[in-house]
Design a protein around this motif. Structure first.
Motif, PDB file in Angstrom:
ATOM      1  N   SER A   1       0.810  -1.212   0.000  1.00 48.06           N
ATOM      2  CA  SER A   1       0.000   0.000   0.000  1.00 48.06           C
ATOM      3  C   SER A   1       0.846   1.266   0.000  1.00 48.06           C
ATOM      4  O   SER A   1       2.053   1.238   0.250  1.00 48.06           O
ATOM      5  CB  SER A   1      -0.897   0.010   1.239  1.00 48.06           C
ATOM      6  OG  SER A   1      -0.081   0.042   2.396  1.00 48.06           O
ATOM      7  N   VAL A   2       0.173   2.379  -0.229  1.00 47.47           N
ATOM      8  CA  VAL A   2       0.809   3.689  -0.134  1.00 47.47           C
ATOM      9  C   VAL A   2       1.133   4.027   1.314  1.00 47.47           C
ATOM     10  O   VAL A   2       2.234   4.489   1.633  1.00 47.47           O
ATOM     11  CB  VAL A   2      -0.101   4.770  -0.744  1.00 47.47           C
ATOM     12  CG1 VAL A   2       0.431   6.168  -0.453  1.00 47.47           C
ATOM     13  CG2 VAL A   2      -0.228   4.561  -2.244  1.00 47.47           C
ATOM     14  N   GLY A   3       0.182   3.811   2.198  1.00 43.49           N
ATOM     15  CA  GLY A   3       0.362   4.159   3.601  1.00 43.49           C
ATOM     16  C   GLY A   3      -0.137   3.061   4.521  1.00 43.49           C
ATOM     17  O   GLY A   3      -0.633   2.021   4.074  1.00 43.49           O
ATOM     18  N   LEU A   4      -0.007   3.304   5.829  1.00 38.33           N
ATOM     19  CA  LEU A   4      -0.338   2.289   6.835  1.00 38.33           C
ATOM     20  C   LEU A   4       0.265   0.946   6.441  1.00 38.33           C
ATOM     21  O   LEU A   4      -0.370  -0.108   6.547  1.00 38.33           O
ATOM     22  CB  LEU A   4      -1.857   2.181   7.004  1.00 38.33           C
ATOM     23  CG  LEU A   4      -2.563   3.439   7.542  1.00 38.33           C
ATOM     24  CD1 LEU A   4      -4.082   3.212   7.550  1.00 38.33           C
ATOM     25  CD2 LEU A   4      -2.076   3.806   8.936  1.00 38.33           C
ATOM     26  N   ARG A   5       1.505   0.990   6.009  1.00 37.12           N
ATOM     27  CA  ARG A   5       2.134  -0.178   5.404  1.00 37.12           C
ATOM     28  C   ARG A   5       2.367  -1.316   6.388  1.00 37.12           C
ATOM     29  O   ARG A   5       2.505  -2.477   5.983  1.00 37.12           O
ATOM     30  CB  ARG A   5       3.444   0.225   4.732  1.00 37.12           C
ATOM     31  CG  ARG A   5       3.236   1.120   3.506  1.00 37.12           C
ATOM     32  CD  ARG A   5       4.546   1.510   2.836  1.00 37.12           C
ATOM     33  NE  ARG A   5       5.310   0.369   2.373  1.00 37.12           N
ATOM     34  CZ  ARG A   5       5.079  -0.279   1.216  1.00 37.12           C
ATOM     35  NH1 ARG A   5       4.083   0.101   0.424  1.00 37.12           N
ATOM     36  NH2 ARG A   5       5.834  -1.290   0.857  1.00 37.12           N
ATOM     37  N   ALA A   6       2.405  -1.005   7.677  1.00 37.07           N
ATOM     38  CA  ALA A   6       2.673  -2.050   8.680  1.00 37.07           C
ATOM     39  C   ALA A   6       1.407  -2.591   9.330  1.00 37.07           C
ATOM     40  O   ALA A   6       1.459  -3.169  10.408  1.00 37.07           O
ATOM     41  CB  ALA A   6       3.628  -1.521   9.745  1.00 37.07           C
ATOM     42  N   THR A   7       0.254  -2.404   8.670  1.00 36.31           N
ATOM     43  CA  THR A   7      -0.995  -2.919   9.244  1.00 36.31           C
ATOM     44  C   THR A   7      -1.294  -4.348   8.820  1.00 36.31           C
ATOM     45  O   THR A   7      -2.258  -4.947   9.296  1.00 36.31           O
ATOM     46  CB  THR A   7      -2.190  -2.027   8.867  1.00 36.31           C
ATOM     47  OG1 THR A   7      -2.292  -1.947   7.443  1.00 36.31           O
ATOM     48  CG2 THR A   7      -2.023  -0.635   9.459  1.00 36.31           C
ATOM     49  N   ASN A   8      -0.493  -4.902   7.892  1.00 34.61           N
ATOM     50  CA  ASN A   8      -0.636  -6.315   7.522  1.00 34.61           C
ATOM     51  C   ASN A   8      -2.045  -6.612   7.002  1.00 34.61           C
ATOM     52  O   ASN A   8      -2.635  -7.657   7.299  1.00 34.61           O
ATOM     53  CB  ASN A   8      -0.324  -7.194   8.733  1.00 34.61           C
ATOM     54  CG  ASN A   8       0.113  -8.599   8.373  1.00 34.61           C
ATOM     55  OD1 ASN A   8       0.874  -8.793   7.421  1.00 34.61           O
ATOM     56  ND2 ASN A   8      -0.343  -9.576   9.118  1.00 34.61           N
ATOM     57  N   SER A   9      -2.573  -5.698   6.200  1.00 37.54           N
ATOM     58  CA  SER A   9      -3.984  -5.762   5.807  1.00 37.54           C
ATOM     59  C   SER A   9      -4.200  -6.610   4.546  1.00 37.54           C
ATOM     60  O   SER A   9      -4.696  -6.132   3.526  1.00 37.54           O
ATOM     61  CB  SER A   9      -4.526  -4.344   5.596  1.00 37.54           C
ATOM     62  OG  SER A   9      -4.382  -3.567   6.757  1.00 37.54           O
ATOM     63  N   HIS A  10      -3.841  -7.866   4.634  1.00 40.83           N
ATOM     64  CA  HIS A  10      -3.937  -8.768   3.499  1.00 40.83           C
ATOM     65  C   HIS A  10      -5.372  -9.250   3.272  1.00 40.83           C
ATOM     66  O   HIS A  10      -6.226  -9.185   4.157  1.00 40.83           O
ATOM     67  CB  HIS A  10      -3.027  -9.981   3.710  1.00 40.83           C
ATOM     68  CG  HIS A  10      -1.574  -9.638   3.766  1.00 40.83           C
ATOM     69  ND1 HIS A  10      -0.882  -9.166   2.676  1.00 40.83           N
ATOM     70  CD2 HIS A  10      -0.670  -9.701   4.780  1.00 40.83           C
ATOM     71  CE1 HIS A  10       0.383  -8.963   3.015  1.00 40.83           C
ATOM     72  NE2 HIS A  10       0.531  -9.265   4.288  1.00 40.83           N
ATOM     73  N   ASP A  11      -5.614  -9.780   2.066  1.00 45.67           N
ATOM     74  CA  ASP A  11      -6.865 -10.478   1.775  1.00 45.67           C
ATOM     75  C   ASP A  11      -6.842 -11.860   2.437  1.00 45.67           C
ATOM     76  O   ASP A  11      -5.777 -12.430   2.687  1.00 45.67           O
ATOM     77  CB  ASP A  11      -7.033 -10.700   0.271  1.00 45.67           C
ATOM     78  CG  ASP A  11      -7.321  -9.421  -0.504  1.00 45.67           C
ATOM     79  OD1 ASP A  11      -7.049  -8.329   0.025  1.00 45.67           O
ATOM     80  OD2 ASP A  11      -7.799  -9.530  -1.644  1.00 45.67           O
ATOM     81  N   PHE A  12      -8.039 -12.401   2.678  1.00 48.10           N
ATOM     82  CA  PHE A  12      -8.132 -13.808   3.075  1.00 48.10           C
ATOM     83  C   PHE A  12      -9.273 -14.464   2.318  1.00 48.10           C
ATOM     84  O   PHE A  12     -10.192 -13.796   1.833  1.00 48.10           O
ATOM     85  CB  PHE A  12      -8.296 -13.962   4.593  1.00 48.10           C
ATOM     86  CG  PHE A  12      -9.633 -13.535   5.136  1.00 48.10           C
ATOM     87  CD1 PHE A  12     -10.636 -14.463   5.387  1.00 48.10           C
ATOM     88  CD2 PHE A  12      -9.887 -12.202   5.430  1.00 48.10           C
ATOM     89  CE1 PHE A  12     -11.868 -14.079   5.907  1.00 48.10           C
ATOM     90  CE2 PHE A  12     -11.113 -11.808   5.952  1.00 48.10           C
ATOM     91  CZ  PHE A  12     -12.108 -12.751   6.185  1.00 48.10           C
ATOM     92  N   VAL A  13      -9.200 -15.791   2.231  1.00 49.27           N
ATOM     93  CA  VAL A  13     -10.113 -16.559   1.399  1.00 49.27           C
ATOM     94  C   VAL A  13     -10.716 -17.710   2.194  1.00 49.27           C
ATOM     95  O   VAL A  13     -10.025 -18.367   2.991  1.00 49.27           O
ATOM     96  CB  VAL A  13      -9.379 -17.128   0.161  1.00 49.27           C
ATOM     97  CG1 VAL A  13     -10.289 -18.048  -0.648  1.00 49.27           C
ATOM     98  CG2 VAL A  13      -8.859 -16.000  -0.713  1.00 49.27           C
ATOM     99  N   LEU A  14     -12.020 -17.933   1.980  1.00 49.51           N
ATOM    100  CA  LEU A  14     -12.706 -19.144   2.440  1.00 49.51           C
ATOM    101  C   LEU A  14     -13.327 -19.802   1.215  1.00 49.51           C
ATOM    102  O   LEU A  14     -13.939 -19.128   0.379  1.00 49.51           O
ATOM    103  CB  LEU A  14     -13.802 -18.808   3.444  1.00 49.51           C
ATOM    104  CG  LEU A  14     -13.378 -18.415   4.866  1.00 49.51           C
ATOM    105  CD1 LEU A  14     -14.584 -17.956   5.671  1.00 49.51           C
ATOM    106  CD2 LEU A  14     -12.693 -19.581   5.558  1.00 49.51           C
ATOM    107  N   LYS A  15     -13.182 -21.110   1.109  1.00 51.78           N
ATOM    108  CA  LYS A  15     -13.727 -21.850  -0.022  1.00 51.78           C
ATOM    109  C   LYS A  15     -14.654 -22.951   0.485  1.00 51.78           C
ATOM    110  O   LYS A  15     -14.198 -23.975   0.996  1.00 51.78           O
ATOM    111  CB  LYS A  15     -12.607 -22.436  -0.873  1.00 51.78           C
ATOM    112  CG  LYS A  15     -11.715 -21.390  -1.527  1.00 51.78           C
ATOM    113  CD  LYS A  15     -10.629 -22.029  -2.382  1.00 51.78           C
ATOM    114  CE  LYS A  15      -9.766 -20.973  -3.050  1.00 51.78           C
ATOM    115  NZ  LYS A  15      -8.685 -21.591  -3.883  1.00 51.78           N
TER     116      LYS A  15
END
Length: 393
Positions: free
Chosen positions: A191-205
């Motif tokens: 990301s541009v900012g808040l780079r250390a928030t670890n804001s990844h996507d997650f998936v459920l199948k």
């Protein structure tokens, strides 16, 4: 390592002792793209992540205004750290939307430090099945670098492939809660900012989620404390405001520090702090930030007093609080942007904390909580025009 126990001091006092180190390590935090484990552990010991957990479960049960002060303090030191604590603490009122026996026997059975990550935007689907739902989806922006036991994803309920509609004319939604090991994380947060928030996507199948592990996000809580009496949007919006205020306050502090030594290239005989034009503009920025904070405090305290008294929040009171959230984010973006401009070329370098503040506040303001569409709803209420009921939940 010195650990400050929340039981011996207030949470705010505890994080104030940690915030100078967090500020000093802000570059390290951003480079790592996560808040370091040692800081997370000390923040947990300080009670920061259990601010909204009721005392009956061993939590701090802080008022919303008091918790905002904690989050602002941390965000002043480092935006990503403030955001991470905000997200972790904010899951307590979300947990409370699940059946009380689940909260009692599964969430807080082992103590008040239960943690979750997830996303509240309805990016998944829930297909009814015997005893629950089959859930699939990919949810973005699941912030948090702390250890967690649970993941949550909001879903649209489907009947025969079509959204099930509610009496309000909106799709029915279910918030699904699953153990962390059932999800797959995707490496998406660059990301541009808040780079250390670890804001990844997650998936459920196609994961089966039992009925008792689903909740109505916008429904009532099963645990009766003031924080949980607030509609979920009204409990979470002000904590986002605290992050924005902290980042903006930190930016003005950075600018004041720079001004004491910076000498403009074409006027080296005068420090920036001595320039009357700079003084005027800094005074304006400080006043604008104070005004934004005063609005946030007023609107939040008004709402909090109603929750403490057990009263019903009038739709206009709720909408004005949401409008406050949008307004403060916009104000803070403008304040940080102007502070960045006043700093001149110094602010361009990665060694400057001001450039990180600019990126962080811009990223924070992209959150749906800061959406300006709420102004139209407020305006409609003010002139007595109809508003879709779903816009008020």
């Amino acid at each position: 390592m010195t650990i400050v126990e929340a039981s011996t001091t207030t949470v705010l006092e505890a994080v104030r002792k940690l915030s100078p180190e967090i500020a000093e390590r802000s570059g390290e935090i951003e480079k790592a793209k996560v808040v370091p484990p040692d800081l997370l552990a000390r923040l947990a010991d300080a009670g920061a992540f259990r601010m909204f957990v009721p005392r009956q479960y061993g939590g701090e049960e802080l008022s919303l205004p008091d918790a905002m002060a904690v989050i602002e303090e941390l965000s002043r030191a480092d935006g990503s750290t403030g955001w991470t604590v905000m997200v972790g603490a904010d899951f307590a009122p979300v947990f409370a939307r699940f059946p009380k026996h689940v909260v009692d026997s599964e969430v807080y059975h082992d103590g008040p430090d239960a943690m979750a990550r997830g996303a509240l935007a309805p990016k998944g689907i829930a297909v009814p099945a015997d005893g629950g739902y089959v859930v699939s989806g990919q949810w973005p922006l699941a912030s948090g670098s702390y250890k967690h036991d649970w993941m949550m994803g909001n879903c649209i309920v489907l009947d025969d492939g079509q959204p099930r509609m509610t009496e309000l004319g909106a799709p029915e939604m279910k918030l699904a809660m699953v153990p962390t090991e059932q999800v797959q994380f995707l490496d998406t947060w660059d990301s541009v900012g808040l780079r250390a928030t670890n804001s990844h996507d997650f998936v459920l199948k196609e994961v089966f989620v039992p009925e008792h592990h689903t909740a109505e996000l916008f429904g009532p809580a099963g645990v009766d404390v003031p924080m949980f009496r607030l509609p979920i949007r009204l409990s979470l919006g002000p904590t986002h405001v605290a992050v924005a205020l902290g980042i903006a306050d930190g930016a003005l502090a950075d600018l004041r520090g720079l001004a004491k030594t910076k000498r403009p290239a074409f006027n080296p005989g005068m420090r920036l702090a001595e320039d009357p034009v700079f003084q005027f503009r800094l005074g304006q920025l400080d006043t604008r930030l104070a005004a934004a904070r005063a609005l946030a405090e007023k609107e939040t305290q008004l709402m909090w007093d109603i929750a403490v008294a057990g009263g019903q929040i009038d739709p206009l009171v709720g909408v004005r609080n949401r409008a406050m959230v949008a307004y403060v984010h916009t104000a803070c973006v403008e304040i940080v942007n102007e502070a960045f401009g006043l700093a001149g070329s110094n602010a361009m370098y990665n060694t400057s904390t001001l450039q990180r503040r600019l990126r962080d506040i811009r990223t924070a303001a992209q959150h749906v909580a800061a959406s300006a569409e709420i102004y139209q709803i407020a305006g409609a209420l003010l002139v007595g025009e109809d508003v879709p009921p779903a816009a008020l939940i």
